[in-house]
Write a protein that holds these residues in place. Structure first.
Motif, PDB file in Angstrom:
ATOM      1  N   ILE A  97      16.276 -42.938   6.493  1.00 60.43           N
ATOM      2  CA  ILE A  97      16.195 -43.902   5.378  1.00 60.43           C
ATOM      3  C   ILE A  97      17.574 -44.541   5.145  1.00 60.43           C
ATOM      4  O   ILE A  97      17.686 -45.734   4.849  1.00 60.43           O
ATOM      5  CB  ILE A  97      15.697 -43.206   4.087  1.00 60.43           C
ATOM      6  CG1 ILE A  97      14.361 -42.486   4.334  1.00 60.43           C
ATOM      7  CG2 ILE A  97      15.555 -44.207   2.939  1.00 60.43           C
ATOM      8  CD1 ILE A  97      13.189 -43.365   4.637  1.00 60.43           C
ATOM      9  N   CYS A  98      18.604 -43.743   5.287  1.00 67.40           N
ATOM     10  CA  CYS A  98      19.965 -44.252   5.127  1.00 67.40           C
ATOM     11  C   CYS A  98      20.263 -45.312   6.194  1.00 67.40           C
ATOM     12  O   CYS A  98      20.775 -46.392   5.897  1.00 67.40           O
ATOM     13  CB  CYS A  98      20.947 -43.087   5.215  1.00 67.40           C
ATOM     14  SG  CYS A  98      22.653 -43.604   5.032  1.00 67.40           S
ATOM     15  N   GLU A  99      19.868 -45.004   7.406  1.00 65.62           N
ATOM     16  CA  GLU A  99      20.069 -45.972   8.498  1.00 65.62           C
ATOM     17  C   GLU A  99      19.293 -47.257   8.230  1.00 65.62           C
ATOM     18  O   GLU A  99      19.783 -48.355   8.457  1.00 65.62           O
ATOM     19  CB  GLU A  99      19.600 -45.372   9.831  1.00 65.62           C
ATOM     20  CG  GLU A  99      20.523 -44.306  10.384  1.00 65.62           C
ATOM     21  CD  GLU A  99      19.994 -43.732  11.703  1.00 65.62           C
ATOM     22  OE1 GLU A  99      19.441 -44.503  12.510  1.00 65.62           O
ATOM     23  OE2 GLU A  99      20.122 -42.509  11.897  1.00 65.62           O
ATOM     24  N   LEU A 100      18.088 -47.104   7.708  1.00 71.37           N
ATOM     25  CA  LEU A 100      17.249 -48.258   7.376  1.00 71.37           C
ATOM     26  C   LEU A 100      17.965 -49.147   6.351  1.00 71.37           C
ATOM     27  O   LEU A 100      18.056 -50.359   6.498  1.00 71.37           O
ATOM     28  CB  LEU A 100      15.903 -47.773   6.808  1.00 71.37           C
ATOM     29  CG  LEU A 100      14.949 -48.842   6.288  1.00 71.37           C
ATOM     30  CD1 LEU A 100      14.204 -49.498   7.449  1.00 71.37           C
ATOM     31  CD2 LEU A 100      13.928 -48.256   5.318  1.00 71.37           C
ATOM     32  N   ALA A 101      18.486 -48.499   5.315  1.00 70.59           N
ATOM     33  CA  ALA A 101      19.136 -49.233   4.234  1.00 70.59           C
ATOM     34  C   ALA A 101      20.384 -49.964   4.733  1.00 70.59           C
ATOM     35  O   ALA A 101      20.687 -51.069   4.288  1.00 70.59           O
ATOM     36  CB  ALA A 101      19.490 -48.265   3.123  1.00 70.59           C
TER      37      ALA A 101
END
Lengths: 85, 424
Positions: free
Chosen positions: A25-29
């Motif tokens: 999710i962090c990478e997505l953001a």
């Protein structure tokens, strides 16, 4: 300048063991200009199930979903299967 | 009759209440919303006698359905036969078997008429003028027919590569059929976006809490037709898993309102092996339903790879002491034939799934041989007749000669001697 309409979409993300340790999710953001809002999540050593709301431009949303799927995440609208027999 | 029995919607996960509007998931945790009733009021209002005095339709259980007023769509739906199937029971190796025969449901020959009757009646109550669904068959037919019967405008979305014969069953009612190109998951995603964007009554999306409740009537009817008792074992086909959870809910509601005695009821689920996310999760002992991205089965009406109620179906099966099974295409075809040859009921592929899985559940002892089982058969065989092409053989053709016919019958009799007895 024309403003691009913002859209809000709700999804269930599911992933297996191979992604459970990755900050997906962090990478997505960091990769996409989206606002995300996690509504519920259940991540164990073997599986992940995340209810998430994503908000942003339609094109960016599409790209983000494609990126998630490429990483091995199953992305389903919260409606799940709307097509019935 | 204005009823005060249906009160509101509630999140199945966190329990938050919601007004009875066209919404289907909780804003907080995306949990599904479910209709809530005042069971104490229902218990005071309803009795076996009162129900028996009403017309033989699904609406005789009106108090348990999420409408504010009288139904206006599908008022003739339901109360299909429950037949005692002695020859089928013998073939399956169980003492007693019944078939709940929704192949003759009115007007489109499948159980979907139940859910559509409720959702379209509710759509009219809420002032919708356009109703819609995305479907590969039974649901589309039912929405199109029931909408046409009351003059509602309807849209039916289908995968563009759907067979022409299936599309005809919707087109004939004058509905607007739209084919969408692309793989199933993309079609599905577009449908959910359309449902979000257009303010239509999407029967199994924004009207899902109402729609799903219609399935309960199959369970109410089974119990009433058994003489106001619950079946010890019920085998139910699973697509989204909704029908299974709702039949269990109906049994529980009948107990809670004193319509039947509290007796154990095991709920068993049946899927096709080529799309078995629920039975697979059950058999692996998990509640995490793994999506099937490319369903491959002749039981198209059950081919839902991401079942919305899969998790709840597994919980229901476990809690009731039931089990889940799945059947290969070959077993499904055998199931269709067995049902037809022993009961005279021609079921679609989903019916074959139910019969084949019941047979496995009996063979493995999950349904005891000395027990009693109800098989839910949900759609008519003419809807999927093409799967039997090449399976049944062909008629024997003779010249217009009595001698030839005599010869044919003689050879039949030589193979199968007539049993002794009256008339022999």
């Amino acid at each position: 300048m024309t403003s691009v309409a913002q859209e809000k979409q709700r999804f269930w993300l599911t992933f297996g063991e191979e992604l459970c340790q990755r900050p997906i999710i962090c990478e997505l953001a960091r990769s996409f200009a989206l606002t995300f809002n996690i509504r519920s999540a259940q991540v164990t050593q073997r599986t992940g199930l995340v209810a998430i709301e994503l908000e942003g431009e339609r094109e960016v949303l599409k790209q983000a979903i494609q990126w998630l799927e490429k990483q091995g995440v199953t992305v389903e609208p919260v409606e799940l299967s709307t097509i019935e027999g | 009759m204005q009823t005060e029995f249906f009160t509101h919607l509630r999140c199945r996960e966190c329990g938050r209440p919601y007004p009875p509007e066209a919404i289907h998931v909780c804003e907080w945790d995306f949990g599904p919303l479910e209709a809530v009733y005042d069971y104490e009021a229902i218990r005071r209002q309803i009795s076996r006698k009162r129900i028996e005095s009403r017309a033989p339709t699904m609406w005789r259980y009106r108090e348990f359905l999420p409408l504010e007023g009288e139904p206006t769509v599908g008022t003739q739906v339901g109360f299909t036969p429950l037949i005692r199937a002695e020859r089928l029971a013998k073939a399956l190796g169980v003492r007693e078997a019944y078939v709940k025969n929704d192949t003759v449901n009115y007007p489109t020959l499948s159980f979907k008429d139940r859910v559509v009757a409720v959702s379209l009646s509710r759509a009219k109550e809420m002032g919708f003028t356009v109703v819609a669904c995305a479907s590969t068959g039974n649901l589309a037919n039912s929405v199109a027919a029931n909408a046409a019967s009351v003059g509602l405008e309807s849209y039916v979305l289908i995968p563009a590569d759907l067979e022409a014969s299936k599309v005809l069953g919707s087109l004939v009612y004058g509905t607007r059929v739209v084919g969408i190109r692309g793989p199933y998951d993309k079609v599905n995603r577009l449908c959910s976006e359309i449902a979000g964007k257009y303010q239509w009554a999407f029967v199994n999306v924004n009207l899902r809490p109402y729609y799903a409740e219609g399935s309960k009537t199959m369970g109410f009817e089974i119990a009433e037709q058994l003489g106001w008792r619950l079946p010890a074992h019920t085998v139910i086909p699973m697509a989204s898993g909704s029908l299974l959870t709702k039949i269990a809910k109906s049994y529980q509601e009948m107990i809670d309102t004193d319509l039947v005695e509290k007796t154990p009821f095991a709920i068993h689920g049946a899927q096709a092996t080529g799309c078995n996310p629920i039975s697979d999760a059950f058999q692996k002992g998990t509640e995490l339903v793994r999506p099937v991205s490319k369903p491959q089965t002749i039981a198209k009406s059950l081919a839902i790879g991401t079942p919305a109620d899969g998790y709840y179906a597994i919980q229901t099966i476990r809690k009731s002491g039931g089990a889940a099974e799945d059947a290969s295409d070959e077993e499904i075809l055998e199931g269709i034939r067995l049902l037809a040859e022993t009961t005279g009921i021609f079921a679609e592929t989903a019916g074959g799934v139910t019969v084949a899985c019941a047979r496995k559940l009996i063979a493995s002892g999950k349904i005891p041989r000395e027990g009693s089982v109800v098989l839910c058969v949900t759609g008519h065989g003419l809807k999927t007749a093409e799967v039997l092409a090449g399976v049944l053989g062909s008629p024997r053709v003779i010249e217009p000669s009595l001698r030839e016919f005599d010869r044919l019958v003689s050879s039949d009799l030589a193979e199968t001697p007539i049993p002794e007895g009256p008339g022999a």
